[in-house]
Design a protein around this motif. Sequence first.
Motif, PDB file in Angstrom:
ATOM      1  N   CYS A  10       1.230  -1.076  -0.364  1.00 20.51           N
ATOM      2  CA  CYS A  10       0.567  -0.320   0.056  1.00 20.51           C
ATOM      3  C   CYS A  10       0.903   1.112   0.091  1.00 20.51           C
ATOM      4  O   CYS A  10       2.049   1.433   0.316  1.00 20.51           O
ATOM      5  CB  CYS A  10      -1.047   0.314   1.127  1.00 20.51           C
ATOM      6  N   TYR A  37      -3.276   4.166  -2.037  1.00 16.53           N
ATOM      7  CA  TYR A  37      -3.804   3.250  -2.679  1.00 16.53           C
ATOM      8  C   TYR A  37      -3.316   1.750  -1.821  1.00 16.53           C
ATOM      9  O   TYR A  37      -1.899   1.210  -1.309  1.00 16.53           O
ATOM     10  CB  TYR A  37      -3.124   2.851  -3.967  1.00 16.53           C
ATOM     11  N   TYR A  39      -2.363  -2.385  -2.639  1.00 16.93           N
ATOM     12  CA  TYR A  39      -2.280  -3.294  -4.222  1.00 16.93           C
ATOM     13  C   TYR A  39      -2.181  -4.690  -3.959  1.00 16.93           C
ATOM     14  O   TYR A  39      -1.195  -4.866  -3.053  1.00 16.93           O
ATOM     15  CB  TYR A  39      -0.813  -2.862  -4.777  1.00 16.93           C
ATOM     16  N   ASP A  40      -3.097  -5.673  -4.471  1.00 16.80           N
ATOM     17  CA  ASP A  40      -2.658  -7.464  -4.657  1.00 16.80           C
ATOM     18  C   ASP A  40      -2.463  -7.813  -5.701  1.00 16.80           C
ATOM     19  O   ASP A  40      -2.718  -7.908  -6.684  1.00 16.80           O
ATOM     20  CB  ASP A  40      -4.359  -7.266  -4.345  1.00 16.80           C
ATOM     21  N   LYS A  45      -4.622  -6.503  -8.689  1.00 16.39           N
ATOM     22  CA  LYS A  45      -5.224  -4.674  -8.526  1.00 16.39           C
ATOM     23  C   LYS A  45      -5.000  -4.196  -8.173  1.00 16.39           C
ATOM     24  O   LYS A  45      -4.143  -4.242  -6.847  1.00 16.39           O
ATOM     25  CB  LYS A  45      -6.960  -5.427  -8.830  1.00 16.39           C
ATOM     26  N   ARG A  46      -5.078  -2.758  -7.799  1.00 19.18           N
ATOM     27  CA  ARG A  46      -5.653  -1.673  -7.042  1.00 19.18           C
ATOM     28  C   ARG A  46      -6.825  -0.719  -6.642  1.00 19.18           C
ATOM     29  O   ARG A  46      -7.741  -0.987  -7.618  1.00 19.18           O
ATOM     30  CB  ARG A  46      -4.504  -1.023  -7.492  1.00 19.18           C
ATOM     31  N   LYS A  47      -6.796  -0.325  -5.197  1.00 19.59           N
ATOM     32  CA  LYS A  47      -8.055  -0.058  -5.381  1.00 19.59           C
ATOM     33  C   LYS A  47      -7.593   1.401  -4.583  1.00 19.59           C
ATOM     34  O   LYS A  47      -6.909   0.951  -3.533  1.00 19.59           O
ATOM     35  CB  LYS A  47      -8.363  -0.873  -4.687  1.00 19.59           C
ATOM     36  N   VAL A  49      -8.495   3.514  -1.040  1.00 20.86           N
ATOM     37  CA  VAL A  49      -9.288   3.324  -0.454  1.00 20.86           C
ATOM     38  C   VAL A  49      -8.806   4.986   0.180  1.00 20.86           C
ATOM     39  O   VAL A  49      -8.240   5.480   0.417  1.00 20.86           O
ATOM     40  CB  VAL A  49      -8.173   2.291   0.751  1.00 20.86           C
ATOM     41  N   ASN A  84      -7.319  -7.107   3.389  1.00 20.06           N
ATOM     42  CA  ASN A  84      -7.518  -6.713   2.543  1.00 20.06           C
ATOM     43  C   ASN A  84      -8.521  -5.923   1.311  1.00 20.06           C
ATOM     44  O   ASN A  84      -9.675  -6.372   1.635  1.00 20.06           O
ATOM     45  CB  ASN A  84      -7.148  -8.008   1.265  1.00 20.06           C
ATOM     46  N   ILE A  86      -9.768  -4.158  -1.187  1.00 19.84           N
ATOM     47  CA  ILE A  86     -10.359  -5.719  -2.162  1.00 19.84           C
ATOM     48  C   ILE A  86     -11.152  -6.670  -1.648  1.00 19.84           C
ATOM     49  O   ILE A  86     -12.598  -6.348  -2.339  1.00 19.84           O
ATOM     50  CB  ILE A  86      -9.648  -5.729  -3.482  1.00 19.84           C
TER      51      ILE A  86
END
Length: 397
Positions: A10, A37, A39-40, A45-47, A49, A84, A86
């Motif tokens: 993150c 941000y 990151y998985d 994938k990125r999210k 938050v 997580n 996501i």
Amino acid sequence: MITLPHGCQCSEISVTPKDWKTCKASAMARNWHIQYYFYDTAIKKRKFVLVKGMNRFKTLTERREATVQLIENELYNLKDKGYNPISGKFLIESFGSIEPTAGFIDALRKAFKLLKLESTTMQDISSAINFFETAAKKIGIERIEIQSVKRRHLRQVLDMVGELKKSWSAYSFNNCRAYLLMLYKKLLEEDAIDVNRVKEIPKQKNILKLKRVLDEKERLRIDTHLKEIDPNYRRFIHIFFHSGSRKTEMVWLKVADVNLEKQVFKLFIKKGSQQREELRAIKNIALDFWKEQLDGSSPDDYVFSTNFRPGETRTTTKRMGNKWRLYVKEGLGIDIDFYSLKHLNLDETSKLLDAEAASKMAGHSSTVITLKHYLVNEEERKRKRLRKVSNDFCVTN
């Protein structure tokens, strides 16, 4: 970038407004939030938050303190619990005893796992903890050490839950307090805390409203209606009404636990931490309903399955109440709750026999609970008897 468990990452957590540590009071008019941000790397994938919760505070000092706490909470969830954003799941779960340094919500969830109560109560407590967590996040105390939680913190959580819930009353407050009290008793047993602070929060005064039960015309309408649209549920209503039992007890009843010859059925009673088996009487007036219900059943069947006939899978208390709502409250416009059937039966039993017999039918250890909560017309019967007392002040010959 911050390295997280399971190969995730993150960005550094930042705050809006950027000058939140030095801004003037005018910044209070803006909505604050923290962002980062996530990151998985496994699924690439990125999210983005956003976390809010500090805006309910009305002074700069309080809002800054809440912001610091929210940042700490988020980092703890990400680093120590493998949260997580996501998937919405925690990938690291700690086990073992509850340490005094455990976070407030973590400690409550660990205490919950140690409780041994009936399933419906456990569901209610689990739901309450979810509200406690949301409230704690808004206040900014989710990660405060359980040993450092004060009475004012608990009171703030309960007050915030009241704001979160659609309906809230003294009864709701007392229920949430009771669930918190159960959890804190377990925390005390585990030496995670030294004092049960929940006991320091007084119950709210609840207005005990007079309970209304079905009159004879309503009972006839319901019976006629159910006979036409759902005979199985009608039979269940008659059996439940005459049993004096709770929904949670009848749900688990199996055919093998019913003895029609002796006119008894065996229930597994679980109230709080107490568990026992108990025999209940089958009334003569209900015997034919029981015979019809058990016809063609197997000993291992539940007496009431999904369609309220015997079967391998049991029905649910929710289904019991939902059908009543659908058929009676909505279908007939009779605004009386399903559980009023128990009040009605116990009250009539007391009228025909006495309060002790009604208490025995309900499985109460004494008449105190029966008289206080179930015998809705007992006071009127007492007043009626009192009206007939003929003790003259002055007797003349």
